[in-house]
Write a protein that holds these residues in place. Structure first.
Motif, PDB file in Angstrom:
ATOM      1  N   MET A   1      -8.195   3.775  -2.032  1.00 63.04           N
ATOM      2  CA  MET A   1      -7.441   2.520  -1.980  1.00 63.04           C
ATOM      3  C   MET A   1      -8.349   1.290  -1.973  1.00 63.04           C
TER       4      MET A   1
ATOM      5  N   LEU B   1      -4.427  -2.443  -8.312  1.00 61.26           N
ATOM      6  CA  LEU B   1      -3.833  -2.346  -6.970  1.00 61.26           C
ATOM      7  C   LEU B   1      -2.321  -2.143  -7.049  1.00 61.26           C
TER       8      LEU B   1
ATOM      9  N   ILE C   1      -9.994   0.209   0.464  1.00 61.76           N
ATOM     10  CA  ILE C   1     -10.018  -0.460   1.759  1.00 61.76           C
ATOM     11  C   ILE C   1     -11.420  -0.306   2.330  1.00 61.76           C
TER      12      ILE C   1
ATOM     13  N   LEU D   1       5.039  -7.474  -3.138  1.00 62.53           N
ATOM     14  CA  LEU D   1       3.610  -7.407  -2.860  1.00 62.53           C
ATOM     15  C   LEU D   1       2.879  -6.635  -3.952  1.00 62.53           C
ATOM     16  N   LYS D   2       3.590  -5.725  -4.585  1.00 60.50           N
ATOM     17  CA  LYS D   2       3.009  -4.962  -5.686  1.00 60.50           C
ATOM     18  C   LYS D   2       3.353  -5.597  -7.030  1.00 60.50           C
TER      19      LYS D   2
ATOM     20  N   GLU E   1      -3.246  -1.845   6.482  1.00 58.26           N
ATOM     21  CA  GLU E   1      -3.751  -0.959   5.423  1.00 58.26           C
ATOM     22  C   GLU E   1      -2.886  -1.065   4.170  1.00 58.26           C
ATOM     23  N   VAL E   2      -1.582  -1.129   4.403  1.00 59.11           N
ATOM     24  CA  VAL E   2      -0.682  -1.246   3.259  1.00 59.11           C
ATOM     25  C   VAL E   2      -0.911  -2.586   2.561  1.00 59.11           C
ATOM     26  N   LEU E   3      -1.053  -3.640   3.375  1.00 57.80           N
ATOM     27  CA  LEU E   3      -1.257  -4.966   2.802  1.00 57.80           C
ATOM     28  C   LEU E   3      -2.534  -4.994   1.981  1.00 57.80           C
ATOM     29  N   LEU E   4      -3.611  -4.449   2.549  1.00 56.65           N
ATOM     30  CA  LEU E   4      -4.880  -4.486   1.849  1.00 56.65           C
ATOM     31  C   LEU E   4      -4.871  -3.573   0.629  1.00 56.65           C
ATOM     32  N   GLY E   5      -3.939  -2.637   0.608  1.00 51.80           N
ATOM     33  CA  GLY E   5      -3.785  -1.808  -0.582  1.00 51.80           C
ATOM     34  C   GLY E   5      -3.040  -2.527  -1.687  1.00 51.80           C
ATOM     35  N   SER E   6      -2.555  -3.726  -1.400  1.00 55.15           N
ATOM     36  CA  SER E   6      -1.763  -4.447  -2.398  1.00 55.15           C
ATOM     37  C   SER E   6      -2.326  -5.830  -2.722  1.00 55.15           C
TER      38      SER E   6
END
Lengths: 302, 447
Positions: free
Chosen positions: A50, A74, A52, A102-103, B260-265
């Motif tokens: 991902m 992303l 991160i 967000l996507k 984590e979800v936010l940073l994945g987007s």
């Protein structure tokens, strides 16, 4: 073309080596299961995919970044972290719309309704997430992950804490996403789920890859060295000749046969000790293979 | 870019639609103005318990005591409201204590005795009139030495010394007259020597509506002080009201694994900027409510002219910048902590930065264009509050100064947002132990 290509990736946190020289190819359109004990590096690997975390060494390629598409990389990948990962104060529909946007997925209303219907959550669409039960919240999190139609879906322990009905709903959803062309990578502690669902299974232990392949190829590597036995009456089995290890499953016993062991002799010995209800020679289960690799005593033997 | 606004919108509505937002919106000004209101409500309230004082008159023949006694008698006649017969002021009782011998040791001994009586509660305080009171000697700079003293363990209550100061002066003046054998009546000399007070006022101006010349009003004296202080407090309050929940939100996102979800987007920088934009929008919402209310009140009480529109516009500009800049610091703190308790430790340096303008407020009000005030108003963390403070004190500042301030603050904000983004990405995923400053620093510069 692989959906994910991991090449010789390592990642350390201070002194602790989380992932050690890991390589992995995830084919497009496959369901890939990550197994491994707690703290073995599964989540770190998912987070590196991902972006991160960034690996200390090695390369990770995700999807085909040069492909002609409007969506950024992303937006084409989705990640469901283990537990939670969702705003509790927001309404269900509202939070799903937020994650879709967000996507970069703007016109999500119809999709949200369809997913809520199929996950049996329509009645809760306008309730706040914090009012949902754990299982329901987990389903909402799953929808939030896949709502933007990602091409690669990473799920960290998606089945933990779900009752059998919900687990089945989730399994069906994953299979359908795959049918629509998505690649799914998920970690699990439930070996039977991994056995049923995964095209490929990948096991990581202490940061290193220890298994990788189809269930059949993994089991083949271990050969038919397992006997499942049910006897009437309790009898000691650990001194049987030709048996390397006995696992007591309660109502049945699982015998790991030593190399070169004669199964006929073992059966004859068993018949002397009690009434044999079941005697079955087979390949070890994934569960058994997992335990063989990861349990401390086995490690000591090796 | 679009995602930034998606984040900003969520932050805005998540903040504004809560009940606690509405409650804080109402409570905050009540709390802030509460102490002022309290003082105003209690302005006519006095402790009416009788207070006892001792007087040691060391002057020749102790001739001052009777004047003090008379003054106290006159005062006591006014301690009871003639209409309601209720006490409105404390009664004063005095007792004369015979002066000790003039040796310093004896004088000190007597003062100790009286002080002990004050300690015991028999007396509220005591007055000690020195032997040289008739003609106090001059000190090196030519000013008379202070030979009358009032001692008490409640030094903030000076009603008694204030009450007797003038009667003592008058009595002494009469004694001096006697001694010098002046034939003129003392009242005549008092008329000659009457003091000439100066009144501080604003400017006289011509009313643009009716063309008449108007004298400086009471408002024109209060406004130049009240408006800047009001601006400063409002800015500080709004920043605290919006940045603190924002920081809590970041810690929550971290604890709930939402990060984590936010940073994945979203890229960390976009996420950060989105959050800050949302927060700035919240702060502008609060500002418009309060400023609107304040402006209405100002018009109602004739202050409106002291809040010119361009000043309001500048306030909104600096308010937004303050929200952005402090917001990024608060977010960085939130990102570095694993729970709410830890934020307390990391927050005080940020709070100190935010409060620095408060410490400088007095000196800036006094001399808004001094070197110190000007310099500090270009220190980016103080710029929003100090610049608006300097702008709102007449005659204002040169036009280029606020512009330069804006540029400096914007650059600092960008730097803060970038650093906060780095800390956010590393810090958000740290579980367990919170970070120290050294570690935060490393996260910023380490890839």
């Amino acid at each position: 073309m692989s959906a994910v290509a991991i090449e010789a990736v390592s990642k350390s946190f201070r002194q602790h080596v989380a992932v050690d020289n890991l390589s992995l190819q995830v084919p497009r359109g496959s369901i890939y299961g990550f197994i491994g004990p707690n703290g073995s590096g599964k989540t770190t690997t998912l987070r590196m995919i991902m972006r991160i975390f960034f690996p200390d060494a090695g390369v990770i390629r995700v999807l085909d970044e040069s492909a002609q598409t409007q969506r950024s990389i992303l937006d084409r990948v989705a990640y469901l972290p283990e537990e939670r990962g969702i705003y509790k104060q927001m309404g269900v529909r509202e939070v799903l719309r937020f994650y879709a946007e967000l996507k970069g997925f703007r016109d999500s209303r119809a999709d949200i309704d369809a997913w809520l219907k199929r996950m049996d959550l329509l009645a809760w669409a306008d309730k706040k997430v914090q009012t949902l039960s754990k299982g329901m919240a987990q389903k909402v999190q799953f929808i939030a992950t896949v709502i933007a139609r990602p091409e690669l879906i990473l799920l960290d322990e998606p089945f933990s804490g779900l009752d059998p009905v919900n687990a089945e709903t989730l399994r069906d959803a994953i299979l359908e996403l795959r049918r629509d062309g998505a690649t799914i990578l998920f970690s699990t502690h439930d070996m039977s789920v991994a056995e049923q669902l995964c095209d490929f299974i990948f096991m990581i232990y202490k940061g290193r890859k220890v298994l990788d392949g189809t269930l059949e190829s993994i089991q083949d590597a271990y050969g038919s060295d397992t006997a499942r036995v049910r006897l009437d009456g309790a009898a000691r089995l650990d001194d049987l000749p030709g048996v390397a290890k006995v696992t007591d499953l309660g109502r049945a016993q699982e015998l790991r046969l030593a190399p070169e062991a004669d199964t006929q002799e073992i059966l004859a010995e068993l018949m002397r000790r009690g009434r044999v209800r079941q005697f079955e020679i087979g390949r070890p289960t994934l569960h058994d293979i997992f335990v063989r690799i990861a349990s401390p005593e086995e490690t000591n033997h090796a | 870019m679009r995602k930034m606004f998606v984040v900003a919108l969520r932050e805005y509505f998540a903040a504004v639609r809560t009940k606690s937002f509405l409650v804080t919106l109402i409570i905050m000004p009540v709390l802030m103005s509460g102490s002022l209101l309290m003082q105003w409500l209690l302005r006519d309230y006095h402790d009416t318990k009788t207070k006892r004082f001792a007087v040691v008159d060391r002057s020749a023949d102790a001739r001052l005591y009777s004047s003090i006694e008379k003054a106290i008698q006159r005062y006591n006649e006014h301690t009871i409201d003639p209409a309601t017969k209720k006490a409105i002021l404390p009664r004063f009782e005095i007792e004369q204590v015979a002066a000790s011998s003039p040796e310093p040791d004896a004088v000190a001994e007597q003062r100790l005795e009286l002080s002990q009586r004050v300690q015991k509660g028999e007396l509220f305080g005591f007055l000690d009139i020195g032997t040289e009171v008739l003609q106090p000697p001059l000190d090196e700079s030519g000013r008379p030495k202070k030979v009358v003293r009032y001692q008490s363990n409640r030094p903030t209550n000076l009603d008694f010394p204030h009450l007797v100061e003038e009667p003592i002066l008058f009595a002494i003046q009469e004694l001096r007259f006697e001694r010098e054998r002046v034939r003129e009546p003392i009242s005549r000399l008092r008329a000659i020597l009457r003091s000439v007070p100066i009144e501080a006022m604003g400017l006289t101006r011509r009313n643009p509506a009716n063309g008449k010349i108007e004298d400086a009003s009471l408002q024109s004296r209060i406004a130049p002080v009240a408006v800047p202080i009001g601006f400063l407090l409002l800015m500080f309050m709004v920043v605290m009201m919006t940045a603190t929940p924002m920081m809590q939100g970041v810690v929550e996102e971290k604890m709930q694994r939402i990060a984590e979800v936010l940073l994945g987007s979203v890229r960390p920088f976009d996420l950060m900027l989105g959050k800050l934009l949302g927060m700035t929008a919240v702060s502008l919402t609060i500002t418009s409510v309060y400023l609107g209310g304040a402006y209405w009140a100002a018009r109602e009480y004739g202050f409106a002219e002291y809040i010119p529109p361009e000043l309001l516009a500048w306030f909104v500009v600096f308010q937004s910048l303050a929200a952005l800049m402090y917001g990024s610091l608060f977010i960085a703190v939130g990102a570095a902590c694993t729970d709410m308790k830890e934020t307390q430790n990391l927050m005080w340096p940020v709070m100190l930065l935010a409060m620095m303008p408060m410490f400088l407020m007095g000196s800036v009000l006094q001399e808004p264009n001094s070197v110190v005030a000007t310099t500090f108003s270009f220190v980016p963390f103080s710029t929003p509050m100090l610049m608006i403070l300097r702008q709102s004190v007449p005659p204002g500042v040169p036009w280029w100064q606020p512009l330069l301030g804006v540029v400096l603050v914007l650059l600092t904000t960008l730097l803060c947002v970038w650093a906060a983004g780095r800390i956010f990405r590393v810090g958000l995923l740290m579980q367990g132990k919170g970070a120290r400053f050294g570690e935060m620093f490393r996260w910023v510069f380490h890839e």
